[in-house]
Design a protein around this motif. Structure first.
Motif, PDB file in Angstrom:
ATOM      1  N   ILE A 196       4.703   5.498  -0.719  1.00 10.26           N
ATOM      2  CA  ILE A 196       3.594   4.682  -0.203  1.00 10.26           C
ATOM      3  C   ILE A 196       3.534   3.332  -0.893  1.00 10.26           C
ATOM      4  N   GLU A 197       3.541   2.273  -0.089  1.00 11.97           N
ATOM      5  CA  GLU A 197       3.344   0.910  -0.588  1.00 11.97           C
ATOM      6  C   GLU A 197       1.862   0.597  -0.696  1.00 11.97           C
ATOM      7  N   GLU A 198       1.129   0.889   0.387  1.00  9.62           N
ATOM      8  CA  GLU A 198      -0.323   0.687   0.434  1.00  9.62           C
ATOM      9  C   GLU A 198      -0.946   1.878   1.135  1.00  9.62           C
ATOM     10  N   GLU A 199      -2.133   2.298   0.639  1.00  4.42           N
ATOM     11  CA  GLU A 199      -2.789   3.461   1.242  1.00  4.42           C
ATOM     12  C   GLU A 199      -3.614   3.095   2.460  1.00  4.42           C
ATOM     13  N   GLU A 200      -4.316   1.952   2.425  1.00  2.00           N
ATOM     14  CA  GLU A 200      -5.235   1.594   3.513  1.00  2.00           C
ATOM     15  C   GLU A 200      -4.955   0.178   3.998  1.00  2.00           C
ATOM     16  N   PRO A 201      -4.428   0.009   5.216  1.00  2.00           N
ATOM     17  CA  PRO A 201      -3.844   1.063   6.057  1.00  2.00           C
ATOM     18  C   PRO A 201      -2.517   1.517   5.464  1.00  2.00           C
ATOM     19  N   LEU A 202      -2.094   2.710   5.828  1.00  2.00           N
ATOM     20  CA  LEU A 202      -0.898   3.284   5.230  1.00  2.00           C
ATOM     21  C   LEU A 202       0.317   2.414   5.520  1.00  2.00           C
ATOM     22  N   GLN A 203       1.018   2.051   4.458  1.00  2.00           N
ATOM     23  CA  GLN A 203       2.256   1.295   4.570  1.00  2.00           C
ATOM     24  C   GLN A 203       3.294   1.964   3.681  1.00  2.00           C
ATOM     25  N   LEU A 204       4.419   2.362   4.274  1.00  2.00           N
ATOM     26  CA  LEU A 204       5.438   3.111   3.547  1.00  2.00           C
ATOM     27  C   LEU A 204       6.571   2.207   3.084  1.00  2.00           C
ATOM     28  N   LYS A 205       7.286   2.673   2.057  1.00  2.00           N
ATOM     29  CA  LYS A 205       8.432   1.953   1.512  1.00  2.00           C
ATOM     30  C   LYS A 205       9.673   2.355   2.308  1.00  2.00           C
TER      31      LYS A 205
END
Length: 547
Positions: free
Chosen positions: A108-117
């Motif tokens: 996970i790059e960012e939780e809100e909103p979800l951004q994946l690596k």
């Protein structure tokens, strides 16, 4: 027992208490876990508490060599630790599955909103591709959820709190993560299932136990919106051993998972899980267990096979060990990192870099020390030593027969009624605690006391691989003593007489059966039958001989 027999074939699903593959054949998962790959664990690195979890390891390495070199180290680490050579070996040994522990921070790059690596997801894609090529089912295991589900080092907890159940943002992120993974892998048949949470909530955080099943249901709803094919795997609370949280079977493709460490390898110790299997009519999975000695492995993993329980060994690889298949050789200067974490002076940046890059070199499969004896113990494959107390678990009349019930109950295999006693030990109960890779000390080991007419079966699995074709002739060696002289035992193969041994002393001695046994590939049973008087059995050993 080899994945090459076609059992890894199509989407895996549940059918009552069974797992079946895409062509309807029953499958029992037998696999290994990739502990410390995407979620490094300090004990596998031989580090103290100050380096017991990923975020602390990362901090140490950045302090020693700077952020640029640290990033280079970690990307190299993920490439080297678990790779195609590992997968190739696991498949060649006859395992049929792997469990991949995931750390949310890795994905996970960012939780809100979800951004994946995405670059990390590509690493996962590549591993899954290798597993598809070599025919190993994959279990995706959320080992470290957003915020942490255990509040301990094993999930990379930041504040030693199970913040997954405390912060709404972490709960939402975990649901969204499973939805995203399901969207990505919905058509990937080599994935056996989704292990939603590893070992949520130890007992000291049990006030949150009521939140686990609602979260499981929300995760499953997110998965099922895009993926109707993959199995859902649920773990109990308190290291996956507390199944009281399972209040409702809410999906028709569920498997329940427990973990088992450092205790009796007998049916009594897992009866509550067998009962729930019957109640819910679902398969069960010993999804994590190991970290003990080879003798214990023979008993525990043989029990899972005999009781039709899928299993996964923890763990495939770690540093400086003899109780995992792969041992990473400790770099010469490793103690300098340990000293630094314990408050000592740091090594220079150049020294630290040399140590860490030596570690990267050593962790590649071809540079590890390999322990085939661990694999043999897990798969009951000769050459192998069987502690006598670990005869089969298929029940009376199949795995054993006894003439007289036990007079003393010592809390091990009570349901069998066998007369099991300690050898020269003041202890009053079995000691199956963590034992490293060493066998039990003689005064801690249990022996099996058997009387005339008693018999016991020991399962043996001989692989059909070419490299083993010339190694199917075995010597049988038994360590035992007699209470009455002379005593005699018979040795059988699949119920057919092979030879006899006269036990001529009431002191412990090792006897070699004169007749050698030729065993073809496949699953067989070595039997020991007491012909006269009373014998104490310590272990049975099959020793390979070329023919």
């Amino acid at each position: 027992m080899n994945a090459r027999n076609g059992e890894v074939n199509g989407f895996l699903r549940t059918d009552g208490k069974r797992l079946v593959n895409g062509v309807g054949h029953e499958v029992l998962l037998r696999g290994v876990g990739f502990g410390s790959w995407l979620l490094p664990e300090g004990y596998m690195w031989r580090l103290p508490e100050a380096g017991d979890r990923p975020r602390r390891m990362e901090r140490m390495i950045e302090q020693l060599i700077g952020s640029v070199k640290a990033n280079e180290f970690w990307e190299s680490y993920y490439e080297a630790h678990s790779a195609e050579d590992d997968i190739r070996q696991i498949a060649a040994e006859g395992f049929n599955s792997v469990r991949l522990p995931l750390n949310a921070r890795f994905l996970i790059e960012e939780e809100e909103p979800l951004q994946l690596k995405e670059h990390h997801l590509r690493l996962l894609d590549r591993m899954i591709g290798w597993c598809r090529e070599y025919k190993l089912y994959v279990i995706l295991d959320l080992h470290g959820a957003p915020g942490g589900q255990t509040g301990t080092n094993i999930d990379d907890s930041e504040h030693d709190l199970p913040e997954l159940f405390i912060k709404e943002s972490h709960r939402k992120a975990s649901i969204a993560l499973w939805g995203a993974l399901a969207e990505r892998y919905k058509d990937e048949w080599i994935i056996a299932g989704y292990d939603l949470l590893n070992e949520p909530l130890p007992d000291w955080f049990s006030q949150y136990n009521g939140l686990v099943m609602p979260l499981y249901k929300e995760m499953t709803e997110a998965i099922r919106r895009v993926d109707s094919k993959h199995m859902i795997i649920l773990e109990g609370a308190h290291w996956a051993t507390d199944w009281s949280i399972f209040d409702e079977k809410f999906d028709d493709n569920l498997m329940l998972q427990f973990h088992k460490y450092w205790n009796n390898p007998d049916q009594e110790s897992i009866q509550k899980f067998l009962d729930k299997r019957d109640e819910w009519d679902v398969p069960i999975f010993m999804g994590e267990g190991g970290e003990n000695n080879i003798d214990w492995y023979v008993g525990a993993f043989g029990m899972y096979d005999d009781l039709n329980i899928s299993w996964n060994f923890w763990t495939w690889k770690k540093m400086d060990t003899d109780n995992s298949p792969c041992s990473i050789i400790k770099p010469a200067g490793w103690h300098k990192l340990v000293d630094f974490l314990e408050g000592g002076e740091p090594p220079t940046a150049a020294e630290a870099e040399d140590i860490l890059w030596e570690y990267l070199h050593n962790m590649r499969f071809e540079n590890c020390e390999y322990h085939p004896e661990v694999v043999h113990a897990l798969l009951r494959r000769p050459p192998l030593r069987y502690p006598a107390i670990f005869y089969g678990y298929k029940g009376r009349g199949i795995s054993y027969k006894i003439q007289h019930e036990a007079k003393v109950n010592i809390g091990f295999r009570e349901g069998d009624g066998t007369d099991i006693r300690f050898i020269a030990s003041p202890r009053t109960e079995p000691n199956f605690q963590h034992g490293g890779g060493e066998p039990w000390a003689e005064d801690d080991r249990l022996c099996l006391q058997a009387n005339a007419g008693d018999w016991f079966q020991y399962e043996v699995n001989v692989p059909a691989s070419v490299q083993d074709r010339d190694h199917r002739c075995y010597q049988v060696q038994i360590r035992m003593s007699a209470t009455d002289l002379p005593s005699r035992i018979a040795v059988e193969l699949n119920g057919e007489f092979v030879g006899e041994i006269d036990v001529v002393t009431n002191s412990w001695a090792t006897y070699l059966l004169r007749a050698k046994i030729e065993i073809p590939s496949g699953q067989h049973a070595i039997g020991i039958k007491v012909m006269s008087h009373t014998v104490r059995l310590d272990y049975l050993e099959l020793i390979s001989e070329t023919i």
